[in-house]
Design a protein around this motif. Structure first.
Motif, PDB file in Angstrom:
ATOM      1  N   LEU A  36      14.139 -12.257   8.699  1.00 26.38           N
ATOM      2  CA  LEU A  36      13.532 -12.599   7.412  1.00 26.38           C
ATOM      3  C   LEU A  36      12.080 -12.120   7.468  1.00 26.38           C
ATOM      4  N   ARG A  37      11.831 -10.977   6.822  1.00 29.56           N
ATOM      5  CA  ARG A  37      10.494 -10.350   6.870  1.00 29.56           C
ATOM      6  C   ARG A  37       9.613 -10.947   5.784  1.00 29.56           C
ATOM      7  N   ARG A  38       8.390 -11.286   6.136  1.00 27.38           N
ATOM      8  CA  ARG A  38       7.480 -11.850   5.130  1.00 27.38           C
ATOM      9  C   ARG A  38       6.127 -11.156   5.201  1.00 27.38           C
ATOM     10  N   HIS A  39       6.159  -9.820   5.149  1.00 32.21           N
ATOM     11  CA  HIS A  39       4.900  -9.124   5.397  1.00 32.21           C
ATOM     12  C   HIS A  39       3.994  -9.075   4.181  1.00 32.21           C
ATOM     13  N   PHE A  40       2.702  -8.944   4.468  1.00 28.28           N
ATOM     14  CA  PHE A  40       1.692  -8.827   3.406  1.00 28.28           C
ATOM     15  C   PHE A  40       0.584  -7.906   3.882  1.00 28.28           C
ATOM     16  N   ALA A  51      20.072  -2.267  13.671  1.00 27.51           N
ATOM     17  CA  ALA A  51      20.090  -3.405  14.605  1.00 27.51           C
ATOM     18  C   ALA A  51      19.905  -4.735  13.872  1.00 27.51           C
ATOM     19  N   ASN A  52      19.937  -4.687  12.561  1.00 26.16           N
ATOM     20  CA  ASN A  52      19.575  -5.877  11.777  1.00 26.16           C
ATOM     21  C   ASN A  52      20.789  -6.552  11.132  1.00 26.16           C
ATOM     22  N   ARG A  53      21.971  -6.349  11.696  1.00 28.51           N
ATOM     23  CA  ARG A  53      23.179  -7.021  11.191  1.00 28.51           C
ATOM     24  C   ARG A  53      23.896  -7.652  12.384  1.00 28.51           C
ATOM     25  N   ASP A  54      24.481  -8.854  12.175  1.00 31.46           N
ATOM     26  CA  ASP A  54      25.322  -9.398  13.234  1.00 31.46           C
ATOM     27  C   ASP A  54      26.748  -8.877  13.042  1.00 31.46           C
ATOM     28  N   LYS A 112      16.921   3.354   9.998  1.00 29.98           N
ATOM     29  CA  LYS A 112      16.882   3.139  11.452  1.00 29.98           C
ATOM     30  C   LYS A 112      16.885   1.663  11.792  1.00 29.98           C
ATOM     31  N   ALA A 113      16.009   0.925  11.098  1.00 29.44           N
ATOM     32  CA  ALA A 113      15.838  -0.483  11.457  1.00 29.44           C
ATOM     33  C   ALA A 113      17.098  -1.289  11.164  1.00 29.44           C
ATOM     34  N   ALA A 114      17.735  -0.991  10.042  1.00 33.08           N
ATOM     35  CA  ALA A 114      18.900  -1.784   9.622  1.00 33.08           C
ATOM     36  C   ALA A 114      20.036  -1.691  10.636  1.00 33.08           C
ATOM     37  N   PHE A 171       0.809  -1.219   0.000  1.00 32.30           N
ATOM     38  CA  PHE A 171       0.000   0.000   0.000  1.00 32.30           C
ATOM     39  C   PHE A 171       0.846   1.276   0.000  1.00 32.30           C
ATOM     40  N   MET A 172       2.034   1.230   0.619  1.00 32.94           N
ATOM     41  CA  MET A 172       2.809   2.471   0.731  1.00 32.94           C
ATOM     42  C   MET A 172       3.517   2.850  -0.563  1.00 32.94           C
ATOM     43  N   GLY A 173       3.420   1.990  -1.577  1.00 32.06           N
ATOM     44  CA  GLY A 173       3.862   2.405  -2.903  1.00 32.06           C
ATOM     45  C   GLY A 173       5.285   2.022  -3.284  1.00 32.06           C
ATOM     46  N   PHE A 174       5.897   1.127  -2.513  1.00 34.66           N
ATOM     47  CA  PHE A 174       7.266   0.698  -2.827  1.00 34.66           C
ATOM     48  C   PHE A 174       7.389  -0.813  -2.655  1.00 34.66           C
ATOM     49  N   LYS A 175       8.460  -1.324  -3.245  1.00 33.81           N
ATOM     50  CA  LYS A 175       8.824  -2.715  -3.009  1.00 33.81           C
ATOM     51  C   LYS A 175       9.536  -2.838  -1.672  1.00 33.81           C
ATOM     52  N   ALA A 176       9.511  -3.993  -1.079  1.00 36.41           N
ATOM     53  CA  ALA A 176      10.345  -4.267   0.103  1.00 36.41           C
ATOM     54  C   ALA A 176      10.819  -5.703   0.010  1.00 36.41           C
ATOM     55  N   GLY A 177      11.763  -6.043   0.868  1.00 37.69           N
ATOM     56  CA  GLY A 177      12.231  -7.426   0.918  1.00 37.69           C
ATOM     57  C   GLY A 177      13.283  -7.749  -0.119  1.00 37.69           C
ATOM     58  N   PHE A 178      14.182  -6.800  -0.372  1.00 40.05           N
ATOM     59  CA  PHE A 178      15.265  -7.071  -1.311  1.00 40.05           C
ATOM     60  C   PHE A 178      16.152  -8.197  -0.757  1.00 40.05           C
ATOM     61  N   ALA A 179      16.624  -9.053  -1.679  1.00 45.57           N
ATOM     62  CA  ALA A 179      17.310 -10.278  -1.242  1.00 45.57           C
ATOM     63  C   ALA A 179      18.444  -9.994  -0.263  1.00 45.57           C
ATOM     64  N   GLY A 218      20.571  -0.814  -0.659  1.00 41.90           N
ATOM     65  CA  GLY A 218      21.680   0.138  -0.548  1.00 41.90           C
ATOM     66  C   GLY A 218      21.716   0.859   0.794  1.00 41.90           C
ATOM     67  N   ILE A 219      21.008   0.322   1.762  1.00 42.99           N
ATOM     68  CA  ILE A 219      20.873   1.039   3.033  1.00 42.99           C
ATOM     69  C   ILE A 219      22.163   1.001   3.857  1.00 42.99           C
ATOM     70  N   ASP A 220      22.992  -0.023   3.641  1.00 40.25           N
ATOM     71  CA  ASP A 220      24.192  -0.140   4.485  1.00 40.25           C
ATOM     72  C   ASP A 220      25.089   1.087   4.390  1.00 40.25           C
ATOM     73  N   HIS A 244      -0.011  -7.277   7.767  1.00 44.59           N
ATOM     74  CA  HIS A 244       0.352  -8.416   8.623  1.00 44.59           C
ATOM     75  C   HIS A 244       1.860  -8.561   8.488  1.00 44.59           C
ATOM     76  N   PHE A 245       2.549  -8.537   9.600  1.00 49.09           N
ATOM     77  CA  PHE A 245       4.008  -8.499   9.574  1.00 49.09           C
ATOM     78  C   PHE A 245       4.604  -9.725  10.255  1.00 49.09           C
ATOM     79  N   PRO A 246       4.656 -10.863   9.569  1.00 45.10           N
ATOM     80  CA  PRO A 246       5.422 -11.981  10.128  1.00 45.10           C
ATOM     81  C   PRO A 246       6.911 -11.747   9.894  1.00 45.10           C
TER      82      PRO A 246
HETATM   83  C1  HEM Z   1       3.556  -0.560   6.172  1.00 46.27           C
HETATM   84  C2  HEM Z   1       4.611  -0.865   6.824  1.00 46.27           C
HETATM   85  C3  HEM Z   1       5.987  -1.051   6.234  1.00 46.27           C
HETATM   86  C4  HEM Z   1       6.454  -0.821   4.983  1.00 46.27           C
HETATM   87  C5  HEM Z   1       5.703  -0.306   3.771  1.00 46.27           C
HETATM   88  C6  HEM Z   1       7.855  -1.148   4.993  1.00 46.27           C
HETATM   89  C7  HEM Z   1       8.691  -1.015   3.911  1.00 46.27           C
HETATM   90  C8  HEM Z   1      10.038  -1.146   3.961  1.00 46.27           C
HETATM   91  C9  HEM Z   1      10.940  -0.849   2.878  1.00 46.27           C
HETATM   92  C10 HEM Z   1      10.506  -0.322   1.512  1.00 46.27           C
HETATM   93  C11 HEM Z   1      12.179  -1.103   3.302  1.00 46.27           C
HETATM   94  C12 HEM Z   1      13.472  -0.952   2.504  1.00 46.27           C
HETATM   95  C13 HEM Z   1      13.667  -2.125   1.583  1.00 46.27           C
HETATM   96  C14 HEM Z   1      13.894  -3.449   2.269  1.00 46.27           C
HETATM   97  O1  HEM Z   1      14.980  -3.667   2.840  1.00 46.27           O
HETATM   98  O2  HEM Z   1      12.956  -4.250   2.304  1.00 46.27           O
HETATM   99  C15 HEM Z   1      12.094  -1.580   4.647  1.00 46.27           C
HETATM  100  C16 HEM Z   1      13.145  -1.961   5.423  1.00 46.27           C
HETATM  101  C17 HEM Z   1      13.033  -2.511   6.662  1.00 46.27           C
HETATM  102  N1  HEM Z   1      11.881  -2.702   7.365  1.00 46.27           N
HETATM  103 FE1  HEM Z   1      10.054  -2.096   6.833  1.00 46.27          FE
HETATM  104  N2  HEM Z   1       8.200  -1.581   6.237  1.00 46.27           N
HETATM  105  C18 HEM Z   1       7.082  -1.553   7.027  1.00 46.27           C
HETATM  106  C19 HEM Z   1       7.009  -1.903   8.344  1.00 46.27           C
HETATM  107  C20 HEM Z   1       8.025  -2.468   9.051  1.00 46.27           C
HETATM  108  C21 HEM Z   1       7.907  -2.962  10.387  1.00 46.27           C
HETATM  109  C22 HEM Z   1       6.623  -2.950  11.229  1.00 46.27           C
HETATM  110  C23 HEM Z   1       9.119  -3.459  10.728  1.00 46.27           C
HETATM  111  C24 HEM Z   1       9.403  -4.091  12.060  1.00 46.27           C
HETATM  112  C25 HEM Z   1      10.555  -4.188  12.630  1.00 46.27           C
HETATM  113  C26 HEM Z   1      10.013  -3.277   9.603  1.00 46.27           C
HETATM  114  C27 HEM Z   1      11.330  -3.672   9.521  1.00 46.27           C
HETATM  115  C28 HEM Z   1      12.197  -3.336   8.522  1.00 46.27           C
HETATM  116  C29 HEM Z   1      13.611  -3.613   8.552  1.00 46.27           C
HETATM  117  C30 HEM Z   1      14.358  -4.361   9.626  1.00 46.27           C
HETATM  118  C31 HEM Z   1      14.142  -3.050   7.399  1.00 46.27           C
HETATM  119  C32 HEM Z   1      15.617  -2.898   7.045  1.00 46.27           C
HETATM  120  C33 HEM Z   1      16.161  -4.028   6.303  1.00 46.27           C
HETATM  121  C34 HEM Z   1      17.669  -3.989   6.358  1.00 46.27           C
HETATM  122  O3  HEM Z   1      18.204  -4.353   7.424  1.00 46.27           O
HETATM  123  O4  HEM Z   1      18.308  -3.625   5.376  1.00 46.27           O
HETATM  124  N3  HEM Z   1       9.308  -2.679   8.609  1.00 46.27           N
HETATM  125  N4  HEM Z   1      10.781  -1.586   5.037  1.00 46.27           N
END
Ligand code: HEM
Length: 432
Positions: A346-350, A335-338, A331-333, A230-238, A308-310, A361-363
């Motif tokens: 491993l995010r599998r949201h839908f 804490a997301n590296r060892d 911000k999230a990244a 819904f937010m208009g972008f891809k996520a979950g790059f390998a 490219g977030i690193d 839903h954020f598994p």
């Molecule tokens: C509508 C809600 C959300 C959207 C649209 C969203 C989208 C994205 C996008 C576009 C990225 C950058 C690309 C990628 O690495 O996948 C990202 C990164 C990330 N998101 Fe979200 N996200 C959402 C919610 C959340 C939530 C609730 C978490 C919970 C912790 C989360 C955790 C992360 C993490 C850890 C990364 C960084 C990945 C890395 O370490 O490089 N996201 N997200």
């Protein structure tokens, strides 16, 4: 008949959201052309880990894994008090084997798993092994008040075929006699009851198709047509995802399993689309550097297999001072590296349109729940709020638009012990 027409597709999506026998029977008029690939009797040939889905999913041209387009989460309560019996176990395992026999384990057939909550394991006298990191769910930010999902178990069903998800669900509860031609000779009714049923979808086109009339999405159909979210972008790059191997528990009786956190997050995207431009959306979701350097085109497909977030992590405080914003991924990244640079989650949201509300839903899978908690705390960005422009929910990634409604923690055991395991990782009925 499955004719693939837009109205037919609309109908199938609505059917998953609604569930029920009527929805299913309307879907099941299959023609030879849309037959569903069959499962197997050779259970040992299936992967040892229930969460090993990636090889059975589609990938895009960059090797990014695409989650199945239709998904259902069934939160289950055991019908009895105390620990489950051997008869509960054999019934459950036989019900699960119906799914294995009926559907190929793939995005064209069915991918699924069952996980168990801390409260389920409390039914046993012995505790879980000490190194199993499975706390009760808790609030993970100072500004959220989620309901906690403490049901015994969570079944997660996923397929590119809406009719398969529905039929599998009905098979699990004995509401159909056959599933893809396989007799449903055991089911979970009498062992489990469904406490909550949540549904969703992900993938190019689906959010745009569902956006109108949805609470949380402003008028004017702003969600880009090809966006998977819904937010208009891809996520979950390998390269920004943990491998399945990395999130797998290594040793002990639960080796081969993983832990799963599942949040449900309401989205309010009025200001996201009406007040922000693409430059600021990229700044908030990725990082100021991504916006400034023009790294993201459209929905971000041009990023390939790496956001490219690193390269943007060390500059986060400077970004906050210079641009008045910090990015969600940035911000999230943190804490997301060892220590070796491996990604931990491993995010599998839908997405979801349950109850007419746009939510996510954020598994997330990780070796231990504390890994998830640390990343979520990093995403809060509370440590950056000493910089005057960064407030707890404003100019602080995408927090302004997200509202966490549910959190739950589960252990997804290896396939061999998936049917009501003990805290020692035993399933007596099978081990005999
Ligand atoms: C509508 C809600 C959300 C959207 C649209 C969203 C989208 C994205 C996008 C576009 C990225 C950058 C690309 C990628 O690495 O996948 C990202 C990164 C990330 N998101 Fe979200 N996200 C959402 C919610 C959340 C939530 C609730 C978490 C919970 C912790 C989360 C955790 C992360 C993490 C850890 C990364 C960084 C990945 C890395 O370490 O490089 N996201 N997200």
């Amino acid at each position: 008949m499955f004719d693939g027409s837009p109205s037919r597709r609309e109908f199938l999506k609505a059917a998953v959201a609604t569930g029920g026998a009527a929805a299913l029977s309307a879907c099941l008029d299959r023609t030879p052309d849309d037959s569903v690939p069959a499962g197997t009797d050779d259970f040992d040939a299936l992967p040892a880990s229930q969460h090993a889905w990636n090889d059975a999913c589609q990938t895009d041209e960059y090797g990014n894994v695409e989650m199945p387009r239709h998904q259902v989460l069934l939160y289950l309560e055991l019908d009895r008090d105390g620990p489950p019996t051997e008869s509960d176990r054999s019934t459950a395992e036989n019900a699960f084997r119906v799914l294995d026999r009926a559907y190929e384990r793939s995005h064209e057939g069915l991918l699924w798993s069952i996980g168990y909550s801390p409260r389920y394991f409390d039914r046993f006298d012995d505790p879980l092994p000490e190194d199993i990191d499975l706390p009760e769910p808790r609030a993970l930010s100072p500004f959220e008040t989620p309901a906690f999902d403490r049901q015994d178990a969570l079944v997660h069903l996923a397929s590119d075929r809406a009719d398969v998800v529905l039929e599998a669900e009905q098979a699990l509860f004995g509401e159909v006699d056959t599933a893809n031609g396989i007799t449903v000779d055991a089911d979970l009714s009498g062992v489990f009851s469904v406490d909550a049923r949540r549904t969703g979808f992900v993938g190019a086109g689906l959010p745009a198709e569902r956006q109108s009339e949805l609470n949380g999405i402003p008028d004017g159909n702003p969600v880009p047509e090809h966006s998977p979210l819904f937010m208009g972008f891809k996520a979950g790059f390998a390269k920004n995802q943990a491998t399945e191997e990395y999130v797998t528990i290594r040793d002990g009786p639960f080796a081969g399993g993983t832990t799963k956190h599942v949040a449900n997050v309401r989205q309010r995207l009025g200001d996201w689309y009406d007040e922000e431009d693409q430059y600021h959306r990229i700044m908030k979701l990725f990082s100021p550097g991504h916006a400034e350097q023009g790294l993201v085109e459209g929905i971000g497909e041009n990023l390939g297999d790496d956001s490219g977030i690193d390269a943007m992590l060390d500059r986060i405080r400077d970004d906050a001072e210079q641009f008045g914003h910090v990015g969600h991924a940035q911000k999230a990244a943190r804490a997301n590296r060892d220590e070796d640079g491996n990604v931990k989650l491993l995010r599998r949201h839908f997405e979801s349109a349950d109850d007419g509300i746009a939510s996510l839903h954020f598994p997330s899978l990780q070796r231990g729940i504390s890994d998830f908690e640390a990343v979520r705390e990093a995403m809060n960005g509370t440590d950056l709020t000493d910089i005057p422009t960064i407030r707890q929910r404003v100019n602080n990634g995408i927090l302004e638009y997200l509202f966490t409604k549910h959190r739950g923690n589960f252990l997804v055991p290896a396939r061999r012990i998936r049917a009501l395991p003990t805290t020692n990782g035993e399933v007596p009925i099978i081990d005999d």
